[in-house]
Design a protein around this motif. Structure first.
Motif, PDB file in Angstrom:
ATOM      1  N   LEU A  52       0.198   8.943  -4.939  1.00 20.57           N
ATOM      2  CA  LEU A  52      -1.051   8.214  -5.168  1.00 20.57           C
ATOM      3  C   LEU A  52      -2.241   8.985  -4.587  1.00 20.57           C
ATOM      4  N   GLY A  53      -2.061   9.559  -3.403  1.00 20.99           N
ATOM      5  CA  GLY A  53      -3.125  10.359  -2.809  1.00 20.99           C
ATOM      6  C   GLY A  53      -3.464  11.574  -3.655  1.00 20.99           C
ATOM      7  N   ALA A  54      -2.446  12.205  -4.236  1.00 24.22           N
ATOM      8  CA  ALA A  54      -2.687  13.358  -5.108  1.00 24.22           C
ATOM      9  C   ALA A  54      -3.449  12.945  -6.362  1.00 24.22           C
ATOM     10  N   GLU A  55      -3.111  11.771  -6.914  1.00 20.76           N
ATOM     11  CA  GLU A  55      -3.808  11.287  -8.104  1.00 20.76           C
ATOM     12  C   GLU A  55      -5.274  10.989  -7.792  1.00 20.76           C
ATOM     13  N   ILE A  56      -5.534  10.373  -6.642  1.00 22.99           N
ATOM     14  CA  ILE A  56      -6.919  10.102  -6.239  1.00 22.99           C
ATOM     15  C   ILE A  56      -7.681  11.408  -6.057  1.00 22.99           C
ATOM     16  N   THR A  57      -7.042  12.392  -5.462  1.00 22.49           N
ATOM     17  CA  THR A  57      -7.679  13.697  -5.262  1.00 22.49           C
ATOM     18  C   THR A  57      -8.062  14.329  -6.588  1.00 22.49           C
ATOM     19  N   LEU A  58      -7.129  14.312  -7.555  1.00 20.35           N
ATOM     20  CA  LEU A  58      -7.413  14.929  -8.850  1.00 20.35           C
ATOM     21  C   LEU A  58      -8.508  14.179  -9.601  1.00 20.35           C
ATOM     22  N   LYS A  59      -8.452  12.847  -9.600  1.00 21.28           N
ATOM     23  CA  LYS A  59      -9.493  12.058 -10.262  1.00 21.28           C
ATOM     24  C   LYS A  59     -10.865  12.337  -9.655  1.00 21.28           C
ATOM     25  N   LEU A  60     -10.922  12.338  -8.330  1.00 22.99           N
ATOM     26  CA  LEU A  60     -12.188  12.589  -7.641  1.00 22.99           C
ATOM     27  C   LEU A  60     -12.722  13.973  -7.972  1.00 22.99           C
ATOM     28  N   THR A  61     -11.828  14.950  -8.046  1.00 25.81           N
ATOM     29  CA  THR A  61     -12.247  16.312  -8.370  1.00 25.81           C
ATOM     30  C   THR A  61     -12.799  16.402  -9.783  1.00 25.81           C
ATOM     31  N   LEU A  62     -12.127  15.766 -10.733  1.00 25.27           N
ATOM     32  CA  LEU A  62     -12.535  15.863 -12.132  1.00 25.27           C
ATOM     33  C   LEU A  62     -13.886  15.196 -12.381  1.00 25.27           C
ATOM     34  N   ILE A  63     -14.073  13.971 -11.871  1.00 25.55           N
ATOM     35  CA  ILE A  63     -15.341  13.302 -12.141  1.00 25.55           C
ATOM     36  C   ILE A  63     -16.478  13.929 -11.338  1.00 25.55           C
ATOM     37  N   ASN A 194     -14.117  28.652 -10.479  1.00 26.09           N
ATOM     38  CA  ASN A 194     -13.851  28.823  -9.050  1.00 26.09           C
ATOM     39  C   ASN A 194     -14.456  27.682  -8.239  1.00 26.09           C
ATOM     40  N   ASN A 195     -15.629  27.211  -8.645  1.00 23.92           N
ATOM     41  CA  ASN A 195     -16.259  26.093  -7.936  1.00 23.92           C
ATOM     42  C   ASN A 195     -15.443  24.810  -8.061  1.00 23.92           C
ATOM     43  N   VAL A 196     -14.848  24.584  -9.230  1.00 27.91           N
ATOM     44  CA  VAL A 196     -14.027  23.382  -9.418  1.00 27.91           C
ATOM     45  C   VAL A 196     -12.759  23.458  -8.562  1.00 27.91           C
ATOM     46  N   VAL A 197     -12.135  24.629  -8.528  1.00 30.41           N
ATOM     47  CA  VAL A 197     -10.934  24.794  -7.701  1.00 30.41           C
ATOM     48  C   VAL A 197     -11.278  24.612  -6.225  1.00 30.41           C
ATOM     49  N   ALA A 198     -12.405  25.180  -5.801  1.00 32.33           N
ATOM     50  CA  ALA A 198     -12.839  24.985  -4.414  1.00 32.33           C
ATOM     51  C   ALA A 198     -13.151  23.521  -4.134  1.00 32.33           C
ATOM     52  N   LEU A 199     -13.694  22.823  -5.137  1.00 29.98           N
ATOM     53  CA  LEU A 199     -14.011  21.408  -4.977  1.00 29.98           C
ATOM     54  C   LEU A 199     -12.747  20.594  -4.737  1.00 29.98           C
ATOM     55  N   LEU A 200     -11.676  20.923  -5.422  1.00 29.21           N
ATOM     56  CA  LEU A 200     -10.427  20.192  -5.234  1.00 29.21           C
ATOM     57  C   LEU A 200      -9.961  20.305  -3.785  1.00 29.21           C
ATOM     58  N   LYS A 201     -10.058  21.510  -3.224  1.00 30.56           N
ATOM     59  CA  LYS A 201      -9.647  21.687  -1.832  1.00 30.56           C
ATOM     60  C   LYS A 201     -10.640  21.039  -0.868  1.00 30.56           C
ATOM     61  N   ASP A 202     -11.928  21.102  -1.201  1.00 28.00           N
ATOM     62  CA  ASP A 202     -12.941  20.497  -0.329  1.00 28.00           C
ATOM     63  C   ASP A 202     -12.853  18.979  -0.312  1.00 28.00           C
ATOM     64  N   SER A 203     -12.239  18.395  -1.341  1.00 24.02           N
ATOM     65  CA  SER A 203     -12.130  16.930  -1.387  1.00 24.02           C
ATOM     66  C   SER A 203     -11.310  16.386  -0.222  1.00 24.02           C
ATOM     67  N   SER A 204     -10.542  17.245   0.431  1.00 23.53           N
ATOM     68  CA  SER A 204      -9.766  16.797   1.594  1.00 23.53           C
ATOM     69  C   SER A 204     -10.669  16.323   2.725  1.00 23.53           C
ATOM     70  N   LEU A 205     -11.938  16.774   2.737  1.00 26.61           N
ATOM     71  CA  LEU A 205     -12.871  16.340   3.777  1.00 26.61           C
ATOM     72  C   LEU A 205     -13.220  14.862   3.651  1.00 26.61           C
ATOM     73  N   ALA A 206     -12.968  14.280   2.479  1.00 31.48           N
ATOM     74  CA  ALA A 206     -13.248  12.859   2.291  1.00 31.48           C
ATOM     75  C   ALA A 206     -12.349  11.983   3.156  1.00 31.48           C
ATOM     76  N   ILE A 238       1.498  20.461  -3.012  1.00 32.84           N
ATOM     77  CA  ILE A 238       0.811  19.634  -4.022  1.00 32.84           C
ATOM     78  C   ILE A 238      -0.566  20.202  -4.327  1.00 32.84           C
ATOM     79  N   TYR A 239      -1.296  20.618  -3.289  1.00 33.14           N
ATOM     80  CA  TYR A 239      -2.592  21.248  -3.532  1.00 33.14           C
ATOM     81  C   TYR A 239      -2.426  22.499  -4.394  1.00 33.14           C
ATOM     82  N   LEU A 240      -1.395  23.284  -4.107  1.00 34.50           N
ATOM     83  CA  LEU A 240      -1.139  24.488  -4.902  1.00 34.50           C
ATOM     84  C   LEU A 240      -0.823  24.131  -6.346  1.00 34.50           C
ATOM     85  N   LEU A 241      -0.045  23.076  -6.551  1.00 32.48           N
ATOM     86  CA  LEU A 241       0.282  22.623  -7.901  1.00 32.48           C
ATOM     87  C   LEU A 241      -0.977  22.186  -8.645  1.00 32.48           C
ATOM     88  N   LEU A 242      -1.819  21.379  -7.997  1.00 29.84           N
ATOM     89  CA  LEU A 242      -3.025  20.870  -8.658  1.00 29.84           C
ATOM     90  C   LEU A 242      -3.997  21.994  -8.983  1.00 29.84           C
TER      91      LEU A 242
END
Length: 262
Positions: A52-63, A194-206, A238-242
């Motif tokens: 569930l946490g991975a799904e929230i991370t991906l959704k947050l990154t995409l929008i 590259n910015n989108v990929v970095a955004l996915l990792k930066d979302s962990s700060l949330a 999981i981060y590597l997979l996403l």
């Protein structure tokens, strides 16, 4: 096959793949936790929470990435405007956003922004949940970096393209919209990816505002199990997979744009 049907099939496959990805992820995580010594109940709950946490991370990154792209395109164009009242706000936004830590921006969006909006919007405190506060902070943060990328792409277009469009009677706005911007976006696809990929990792700060994304899900599992090695290995995988999945689809988009531009 008609183009609209191809788009429909692609979107249907994409949506189906989305659900399959997280369903399989839950199964794989449960097997992983069982193999590493978690009890059956603990393995099932940990796998469910992390999926569930991975799904929230991906959704947050995409929008956030989509909103950041729109913000970046407009801010990048405004940054090049000859009108001072258009250029200065865009330059100020980019300067402030790139010059302050994302962590501070997330905390500001969650703790300070509702107080600032309260006189005009009394329900701001209730509406700006951790998810939407993180969305605002991430969108404007990646938008500032996208703006500089878009600006560089626009400036890379030869001056002759502008002159040719003007000679055909196009206005400056139409020239930017129909001639310059499509070419610039094809040029800047790799750094935008590259910015989108970095955004996915930066979302962990949330996680600092108690948004239960992937990183916070892992921390809570560690607090309950005292098994940091196994959990952090799963979080990293999981981060590597996403990021791999995101990179795959963005590479497809890049190739399609290159073919379309020939």
């Amino acid at each position: 096959m008609p183009s609209w049907l191809r788009v429909f099939v692609f979107l249907a496959l994409l949506l189906g793949g989305y659900f399959v990805l997280f369903a399989l992820l839950g199964v794989v995580l449960e097997r992983y936790f069982l193999l590493t010594g978690f009890g059956p109940d603990r393995a099932a709950s940990a796998a469910q929470a992390m999926a569930l946490g991975a799904e929230i991370t991906l959704k947050l990154t995409l929008i956030s990435g989509l909103a950041g792209l729109v913000i970046g395109v407009f801010a990048g164009m405004f940054r090049l405007s000859r009108r001072l009242w258009v250029r200065l706000p865009a330059s100020f936004y980019i300067w402030v956003t790139r010059g302050t830590p994302l962590l501070v921006q997330i905390l500001f969006a969650y703790n300070a922004l509702p107080l600032l909006l309260k006189p005009l919007w009394p329900e701001a405190q209730q509406v700006l949940t951790p998810y939407w506060a993180a969305f605002i902070a991430l969108s404007f943060n990646v938008g500032a970096y996208n703006a500089e990328v878009v600006r560089a792409g626009i400036q890379a277009i030869p001056k002759g393209q502008w002159e040719a469009a003007w000679s055909l009677g196009l206005s400056p706005a139409d020239t930017m919209r129909f001639v310059i911007l499509p070419q610039a976006l094809r040029i800047v696809v790799p750094p935008l990816v590259n910015n989108v990929v970095a955004l996915l990792k930066d979302s962990s700060l949330a996680s600092v505002i108690a948004l239960t994304e992937l990183a916070l899900s892992g921390q809570r599992i560690i607090s309950a199990t005292f098994r940091p090695v196994e959990v952090y290995l799963a979080v990293a995988a999981i981060y590597l997979l996403l990021t791999t999945v995101l990179t795959f689809f963005t590479n497809l988009l890049e190739r399609r744009l290159q073919v379309a531009g020939r």
